[in-house]
Design a protein around this motif. Structure first.
Motif, PDB file in Angstrom:
ATOM      1  N   VAL A   8     -27.279 -19.412  12.211  1.00 26.94           N
ATOM      2  CA  VAL A   8     -25.738 -19.804  11.604  1.00 26.94           C
ATOM      3  C   VAL A   8     -25.696 -18.917  10.393  1.00 26.94           C
ATOM      4  O   VAL A   8     -24.755 -18.141   9.726  1.00 26.94           O
ATOM      5  CB  VAL A   8     -25.544 -21.122  11.213  1.00 26.94           C
ATOM      6  CG1 VAL A   8     -24.474 -21.211  10.518  1.00 26.94           C
ATOM      7  CG2 VAL A   8     -25.302 -21.919  12.580  1.00 26.94           C
ATOM      8  N   VAL A   9     -26.835 -18.816   9.327  1.00 23.48           N
ATOM      9  CA  VAL A   9     -26.699 -18.288   8.227  1.00 23.48           C
ATOM     10  C   VAL A   9     -26.862 -16.776   8.393  1.00 23.48           C
ATOM     11  O   VAL A   9     -26.094 -15.887   7.459  1.00 23.48           O
ATOM     12  CB  VAL A   9     -27.994 -18.744   7.392  1.00 23.48           C
ATOM     13  CG1 VAL A   9     -28.039 -17.726   6.191  1.00 23.48           C
ATOM     14  CG2 VAL A   9     -27.863 -19.936   6.931  1.00 23.48           C
ATOM     15  N   ALA A  10     -27.541 -16.203   9.112  1.00 25.23           N
ATOM     16  CA  ALA A  10     -27.699 -14.800   9.484  1.00 25.23           C
ATOM     17  C   ALA A  10     -26.383 -14.329   9.918  1.00 25.23           C
ATOM     18  O   ALA A  10     -25.978 -13.130   9.627  1.00 25.23           O
ATOM     19  CB  ALA A  10     -28.931 -14.550  10.425  1.00 25.23           C
ATOM     20  N   THR A  11     -25.472 -15.218  10.817  1.00 27.90           N
ATOM     21  CA  THR A  11     -24.386 -14.575  11.381  1.00 27.90           C
ATOM     22  C   THR A  11     -23.217 -14.846  10.272  1.00 27.90           C
ATOM     23  O   THR A  11     -22.320 -13.886  10.352  1.00 27.90           O
ATOM     24  CB  THR A  11     -24.030 -15.311  12.588  1.00 27.90           C
ATOM     25  OG1 THR A  11     -25.081 -15.249  13.384  1.00 27.90           O
ATOM     26  CG2 THR A  11     -22.815 -14.633  13.407  1.00 27.90           C
ATOM     27  N   GLU A  12     -22.945 -15.998   9.751  1.00 26.00           N
ATOM     28  CA  GLU A  12     -21.837 -16.248   8.958  1.00 26.00           C
ATOM     29  C   GLU A  12     -22.074 -15.768   7.351  1.00 26.00           C
ATOM     30  O   GLU A  12     -20.786 -15.624   6.821  1.00 26.00           O
ATOM     31  CB  GLU A  12     -21.538 -17.605   9.250  1.00 26.00           C
ATOM     32  CG  GLU A  12     -21.348 -18.014  10.583  1.00 26.00           C
ATOM     33  CD  GLU A  12     -19.807 -17.514  10.891  1.00 26.00           C
ATOM     34  OE1 GLU A  12     -18.838 -17.141  10.529  1.00 26.00           O
ATOM     35  OE2 GLU A  12     -20.132 -16.752  11.893  1.00 26.00           O
ATOM     36  N   ASP A  13     -23.108 -16.198   6.917  1.00 25.95           N
ATOM     37  CA  ASP A  13     -23.249 -15.815   5.232  1.00 25.95           C
ATOM     38  C   ASP A  13     -24.679 -15.707   4.884  1.00 25.95           C
ATOM     39  O   ASP A  13     -25.339 -16.561   4.531  1.00 25.95           O
ATOM     40  CB  ASP A  13     -22.636 -17.259   4.895  1.00 25.95           C
ATOM     41  CG  ASP A  13     -22.433 -17.253   3.204  1.00 25.95           C
ATOM     42  OD1 ASP A  13     -22.970 -16.176   2.559  1.00 25.95           O
ATOM     43  OD2 ASP A  13     -22.008 -18.216   2.721  1.00 25.95           O
ATOM     44  N   ARG A  14     -25.096 -14.319   5.241  1.00 26.72           N
ATOM     45  CA  ARG A  14     -26.524 -14.080   4.695  1.00 26.72           C
ATOM     46  C   ARG A  14     -26.931 -14.506   3.274  1.00 26.72           C
ATOM     47  O   ARG A  14     -28.125 -14.640   2.909  1.00 26.72           O
ATOM     48  CB  ARG A  14     -26.709 -12.759   4.926  1.00 26.72           C
ATOM     49  CG  ARG A  14     -26.048 -11.676   4.136  1.00 26.72           C
ATOM     50  CD  ARG A  14     -26.597 -10.401   4.251  1.00 26.72           C
ATOM     51  NE  ARG A  14     -26.307 -10.117   5.895  1.00 26.72           N
ATOM     52  CZ  ARG A  14     -26.857  -8.924   6.227  1.00 26.72           C
ATOM     53  NH1 ARG A  14     -27.896  -8.139   5.750  1.00 26.72           N
ATOM     54  NH2 ARG A  14     -26.660  -8.758   7.609  1.00 26.72           N
ATOM     55  N   ARG A  15     -26.049 -14.601   2.430  1.00 28.49           N
ATOM     56  CA  ARG A  15     -26.289 -14.750   1.017  1.00 28.49           C
ATOM     57  C   ARG A  15     -25.954 -16.431   0.392  1.00 28.49           C
ATOM     58  O   ARG A  15     -25.775 -16.760  -0.681  1.00 28.49           O
ATOM     59  CB  ARG A  15     -25.492 -13.968  -0.100  1.00 28.49           C
ATOM     60  CG  ARG A  15     -26.103 -12.515  -0.088  1.00 28.49           C
ATOM     61  CD  ARG A  15     -25.305 -11.569  -0.951  1.00 28.49           C
ATOM     62  NE  ARG A  15     -23.852 -11.339  -0.229  1.00 28.49           N
ATOM     63  CZ  ARG A  15     -23.853 -10.323   0.475  1.00 28.49           C
ATOM     64  NH1 ARG A  15     -24.721  -9.616   0.669  1.00 28.49           N
ATOM     65  NH2 ARG A  15     -22.584 -10.077   0.873  1.00 28.49           N
ATOM     66  N   PHE A  16     -25.984 -17.205   1.616  1.00 32.04           N
ATOM     67  CA  PHE A  16     -25.496 -18.791   1.529  1.00 32.04           C
ATOM     68  C   PHE A  16     -26.288 -19.326   0.341  1.00 32.04           C
ATOM     69  O   PHE A  16     -25.736 -20.146  -0.276  1.00 32.04           O
ATOM     70  CB  PHE A  16     -25.521 -19.379   2.774  1.00 32.04           C
ATOM     71  CG  PHE A  16     -25.337 -20.724   2.752  1.00 32.04           C
ATOM     72  CD1 PHE A  16     -24.027 -21.152   2.606  1.00 32.04           C
ATOM     73  CD2 PHE A  16     -26.212 -21.757   3.070  1.00 32.04           C
ATOM     74  CE1 PHE A  16     -23.845 -22.665   2.383  1.00 32.04           C
ATOM     75  CE2 PHE A  16     -26.307 -23.027   3.128  1.00 32.04           C
ATOM     76  CZ  PHE A  16     -24.827 -23.633   2.546  1.00 32.04           C
ATOM     77  N   TRP A  17     -27.652 -19.149   0.557  1.00 32.16           N
ATOM     78  CA  TRP A  17     -28.497 -19.664  -0.245  1.00 32.16           C
ATOM     79  C   TRP A  17     -28.497 -19.794  -1.865  1.00 32.16           C
ATOM     80  O   TRP A  17     -28.932 -20.222  -2.552  1.00 32.16           O
ATOM     81  CB  TRP A  17     -29.863 -19.768   0.076  1.00 32.16           C
ATOM     82  CG  TRP A  17     -30.026 -20.361   1.554  1.00 32.16           C
ATOM     83  CD1 TRP A  17     -30.202 -19.376   2.585  1.00 32.16           C
ATOM     84  CD2 TRP A  17     -30.156 -21.471   1.991  1.00 32.16           C
ATOM     85  NE1 TRP A  17     -30.418 -20.103   3.722  1.00 32.16           N
ATOM     86  CE2 TRP A  17     -30.255 -21.514   3.483  1.00 32.16           C
ATOM     87  CE3 TRP A  17     -29.739 -22.775   1.322  1.00 32.16           C
ATOM     88  CZ2 TRP A  17     -30.258 -22.894   4.276  1.00 32.16           C
ATOM     89  CZ3 TRP A  17     -29.836 -23.860   2.204  1.00 32.16           C
ATOM     90  CH2 TRP A  17     -30.223 -23.834   3.519  1.00 32.16           C
ATOM     91  N   TRP A  18     -27.566 -18.521  -2.266  1.00 32.94           N
ATOM     92  CA  TRP A  18     -27.848 -18.139  -3.611  1.00 32.94           C
ATOM     93  C   TRP A  18     -26.250 -18.156  -4.280  1.00 32.94           C
ATOM     94  O   TRP A  18     -26.146 -18.079  -5.547  1.00 32.94           O
ATOM     95  CB  TRP A  18     -28.468 -16.546  -3.731  1.00 32.94           C
ATOM     96  CG  TRP A  18     -29.396 -16.410  -3.146  1.00 32.94           C
ATOM     97  CD1 TRP A  18     -30.805 -17.161  -3.822  1.00 32.94           C
ATOM     98  CD2 TRP A  18     -30.192 -15.990  -2.097  1.00 32.94           C
ATOM     99  NE1 TRP A  18     -31.917 -16.849  -3.139  1.00 32.94           N
ATOM    100  CE2 TRP A  18     -31.687 -16.330  -1.774  1.00 32.94           C
ATOM    101  CE3 TRP A  18     -29.574 -15.634  -0.652  1.00 32.94           C
ATOM    102  CZ2 TRP A  18     -32.290 -16.176  -0.831  1.00 32.94           C
ATOM    103  CZ3 TRP A  18     -30.257 -15.313   0.280  1.00 32.94           C
ATOM    104  CH2 TRP A  18     -31.638 -15.479   0.453  1.00 32.94           C
ATOM    105  N   HIS A  19     -25.126 -17.952  -3.536  1.00 30.17           N
ATOM    106  CA  HIS A  19     -23.887 -17.782  -4.149  1.00 30.17           C
ATOM    107  C   HIS A  19     -23.414 -19.157  -4.558  1.00 30.17           C
ATOM    108  O   HIS A  19     -23.852 -20.220  -4.154  1.00 30.17           O
ATOM    109  CB  HIS A  19     -22.816 -17.071  -3.083  1.00 30.17           C
ATOM    110  CG  HIS A  19     -22.492 -17.668  -1.929  1.00 30.17           C
ATOM    111  ND1 HIS A  19     -22.019 -19.027  -2.101  1.00 30.17           N
ATOM    112  CD2 HIS A  19     -22.705 -17.533  -0.769  1.00 30.17           C
ATOM    113  CE1 HIS A  19     -21.960 -19.415  -0.590  1.00 30.17           C
ATOM    114  NE2 HIS A  19     -22.202 -18.569   0.122  1.00 30.17           N
ATOM    115  N   PRO A  20     -22.473 -18.908  -5.625  1.00 26.84           N
ATOM    116  CA  PRO A  20     -21.702 -20.448  -6.063  1.00 26.84           C
ATOM    117  C   PRO A  20     -20.533 -20.978  -5.066  1.00 26.84           C
ATOM    118  O   PRO A  20     -19.882 -21.796  -5.748  1.00 26.84           O
ATOM    119  CB  PRO A  20     -21.307 -19.985  -7.405  1.00 26.84           C
ATOM    120  CG  PRO A  20     -20.741 -18.608  -7.304  1.00 26.84           C
ATOM    121  CD  PRO A  20     -22.119 -17.979  -6.427  1.00 26.84           C
TER     122      PRO A  20
END
Length: 749
Positions: free
Chosen positions: A142-154
């Motif tokens: 899911v992270v690779a497909t939808e939002d690769r910077r999910f863990w860092w952005h606000p």
């Protein structure tokens, strides 16, 4: 005072030059003086320009300074307001558990007779799962497909937004059309509709509500960004991902990855493999398009793209990537078997709306469906149309298989059977034709007549009030004079049926038919006996089930019980079954014997199954607009209808033709591997069950070999009496003479 004429030069101030200093006391040469005069003139000319440039520069500095002063103060105020808005929104957000299941309607899971799920309706929710509980492969996909910077952005990713706007503009779309650059947090905010719950007074239905939630405008994007940042302030990244994993729609009526994993693969989201995780994550782009139940090939192609992204971002190594591509995800048996759609729709319509179509609860319905029999019916229909019907034909067909108590085991609503389609087995009211005749004979037998009683098959005309003279005809346009009821039914002769209906009374015939479940406006005139009335296939099959079970009416049913998920006690039970008696059991057993004769040597011979006793009746309506065959073994009643939806006449098709072939192909598959059981039938009293079987042996009503009388002439007469061809060389007069003598013996005269 200074001295004069002393020879000393006059004291002057030093001049500054950009170059080397000039020697003191030397006068400048002529050209040098001209150069200074030229520069002085140029300076005088450039003076206004320098003044103007200086003025403009000053103005720019003043304006820029003022703008900067306003901008940083406005920015500070905007940042302060944004912070307040985000904090205010964050303070209003509920707990995570209150957000994971936001469905406005519930779900219905339908189980077959073995307790296995085969169909789903409504919005399926498999239960809450957290980001920590699900398979790590699923989180990574899911992270690779939808939002690769999910863990860092606000909550908002400016880099992603800029990239999306650039792509949209380069492809000729508006900046907000197409790629949105939304983070998982923003997508979650959209799934939550920015905190606005579904209000039936505001939106026409849930679909309209969700369409409004997905609306993309600049104002909505700003609101979405504020809500996303509020979620980042209120929840941890794992909690945001948990909400997303439970709220996302993933096709086939599934809400959340747990429901989707169970629906497509028959496993929990905690146990999915990399290949399965990639397929599930691939659904987020277009759930209906990439649903594996819609197109497994398309779903696998999309999963391959997701796997490449997972490898690119380091979530899979090369070996894992290769393994996932060599062994792509496959559907579970329940998901792959998409049969029973028409049956499921029928069951849903048979229950109360507040627990089926409009349920807000999660409901489980146990049904009577036997998927082995369902496959048999589907395969039989496909086989006959592929091998015996011309290519491009628009003819349709329907099949119903049920037990003697009315429990429906299989239902095919048409050649393109499936959920939401027109169900010809339950919705199509069609004329019944000669398939109605058993109810005429049932009324006669119930009044005490015998299968060996005779009826006149001679030309007939009747005066019909308001319609003039009506002269029915037989299908073969021939007349046989006095014949037994058994022969009349076996050959589906029209005139004897009308004669018998008039003899016993049309009202009695209507009462018997209605008692067996043929409801509606039954014909009032003499054409009643010829099936001028309309019915559905499921009702006609249920009426024949009443004959098989000994003369008691049945209500066809598919619902066994209905419970709320998680509860043990059923909220409602079986919706049908055996009801009141319609005709005497003895009459039903004799009628079964007569219908057996239809298959053995009458119009239904193409429905024969070696080694099995089969009873049934053909039916063909006027101009062959409808063709029927309904028959039964000792355990199953199967009805087949064939025709065109627009009532176009069939060409060269009668009930004893293609419908009988479909019936036979269905029952060959249904009965495969089962031991034959005799029909519950009784031959006529007085030994009238004697007949010649297809092998030329005399047999009684049980189908066992019958001892010959020892007299070939008598054996031949017995054969002729029960509908067999006359012995070779016998005239019709001789045959009738033998019949008269035989009937006297059988009647005890």
């Amino acid at each position: 005072m200074g001295r004069q004429g002393s020879g000393r030069p006059t004291l002057v101030a030093d001049r500054r030059y950009s170059g080397a200093a000039k020697p003191a006391g030397k006068a400048a040469s002529g050209p040098a003086r001209r150069s200074r005069r030229g520069r002085t003139a140029a300076s005088r000319r450039r003076g206004p320009i320098r003044w103007l440039l200086g003025l403009l520069s000053g103005l720019v500095r003043v304006v820029f300074g003022a703008a900067w002063a306003v901008a940083w103060r406005a920015g500070a105020v905007a940042a302060l307001l944004l912070g307040v808005a985000v904090a205010w929104q964050a303070a209003r957000l509920p707990s995570v558990t209150a957000l994971v299941d936001g469905r406005a309607r519930g779900s219905v899971t339908l189980l077959d007779r073995s307790g296995e799920p085969f169909a789903w309706r409504g919005d399926q929710f498999g239960g809450m799962v957290t980001a920590e509980e699900v398979s790590p492969h699923l989180v990574n996909a899911v992270v690779a497909t939808e939002d690769r910077r999910f863990w860092w952005h606000p909550g908002v990713d400016p880099q992603g937004v800029a990239s999306a706007v650039r792509i949209n503009l380069s492809e000729g779309r508006g900046p907000l059309s197409g790629n949105g650059g939304s983070t998982i947090t923003q997508q979650t905010a959209k799934l939550l509709c920015l905190g606005r719950p579904f209000d039936p007074d505001q939106w026409e239905d849930e679909a309209a509500y969700e369409a409004d939630c997905r609306r993309t405008t600049l104002t909505r994007k700003v609101q979405e960004a504020v809500y996303a940042m509020a979620m980042e302030l209120r929840y941890s990244k794992e909690e945001i991902l948990t909400i997303y994993l439970n709220r996302a729609y993933l096709g086939a009526g599934t809400r959340g990855f747990e429901a989707a994993a169970q629906r497509y693969f028959g496993v929990s989201a905690t146990d999915v493999t990399p290949a399965e995780a990639a397929m599930l994550a691939g659904l987020l782009k277009a759930p209906s398009t990439y649903a594996p139940t819609s197109s497994l090939e398309r779903a696998r192609d999309r999963a391959s793209v997701v796997l490449a992204l997972m490898e690119e971002q380091g979530f899979l190594d090369a070996a894992q990537m290769q393994e996932a591509r060599e062994h792509p995800a496959s559907l579970s048996g329940a998901a792959a078997n998409r049969s029973g759609g028409a049956f499921a729709d029928w069951v849903m319509d048979s229950g109360p709306e507040f627990f089926t179509r409009d349920t807000t609860e999660d409901v489980t319905i146990r049904t009577t469906l036997d998927r082995r029999i369902q496959r048999a019916a589907e395969e039989a229909l496909a086989s006959v149309f592929q091998n015996q019907v011309r290519a491009g034909s628009k003819a349709e067909a329907a099949i119903v298989v049920m037990s003697a108590d009315g429990a429906v085991r299989a239902m095919v609503g048409g050649r393109e059977d499936g959920a939401g389609r027109f169900n010809r087995a339950t919705m199509a009211l069609r004329q019944t034709g000669s398939s109605f005749k058993p109810f005429v004979y049932a009324a006669a037998l119930d009044l005490g007549m015998s299968p060996m009683d005779r009826v006149d098959d001679s030309p007939l005309c009747m005066a019909i009030t308001g319609s003039g003279t009506w002269c029915p005809d037989n299908y073969d346009r021939q007349f046989k004079g006095p014949i037994t009821l058994t022969q009349a039914m076996a050959e589906s002769r029209n005139i004897p049926a009308v004669q018998l209906s008039e003899l016993v009374g049309r009202e009695n015939v209507r009462n018997v038919a209605a008692g067996f479940g043929i409801q509606g406006d039954l014909a009032l005139g003499p054409a009643l006996a010829l099936g001028a009335s309309e019915s559905t296939l499921v009702r006609m099959t249920g009426a024949y089930a009443g004959i098989l079970n000994g003369g008691s009416a049945v209500t066809p049913y598919g619902l066994i019980d209905l419970t709320l998920q998680g509860e043990q006690e059923a909220l409602m039970g079986q919706g049908g079954g055996i009801r009141e008696r319609v005709i005497r059991e003895a009459a039903a057993r004799e009628l079964t014997w007569m219908m057996w004769r239809v298959v053995e040597d009458g119009t239904g011979q193409r429905a024969r199954i070696p080694g099995w006793q089969i009873a049934g009746k053909t039916g063909t309506t006027q101009a062959a607009r409808d063709a029927w065959f309904i028959g039964f073994s000792a355990d199953y009643v199967t009805g087949v209808w064939m025709g065109y939806d627009d009532n176009t006449p069939l060409k060269g098709v009668t009930g004893g033709g293609l419908p009988a072939d479909i019936w036979r192909e269905t029952m060959l598959r249904v009965l495969e591997g089962e031991a034959p059981r005799p029909l519950p039938m009784a031959p006529p009293a007085g030994g009238g069950g004697v007949f010649v079987d297809p092998n030329g042996l005399l047999a009684d009503g049980s189908g066992e070999p019958f001892r010959s009388t020892g007299d070939p002439a008598t054996d031949a007469a017995l054969a002729a009496a029960f509908g067999q061809p006359a012995p070779q060389g016998s005239s019709e007069a001789e045959k009738n003479a033998v019949l008269d003598t035989l009937m006297s013996i059988l009647s005890g005269e």
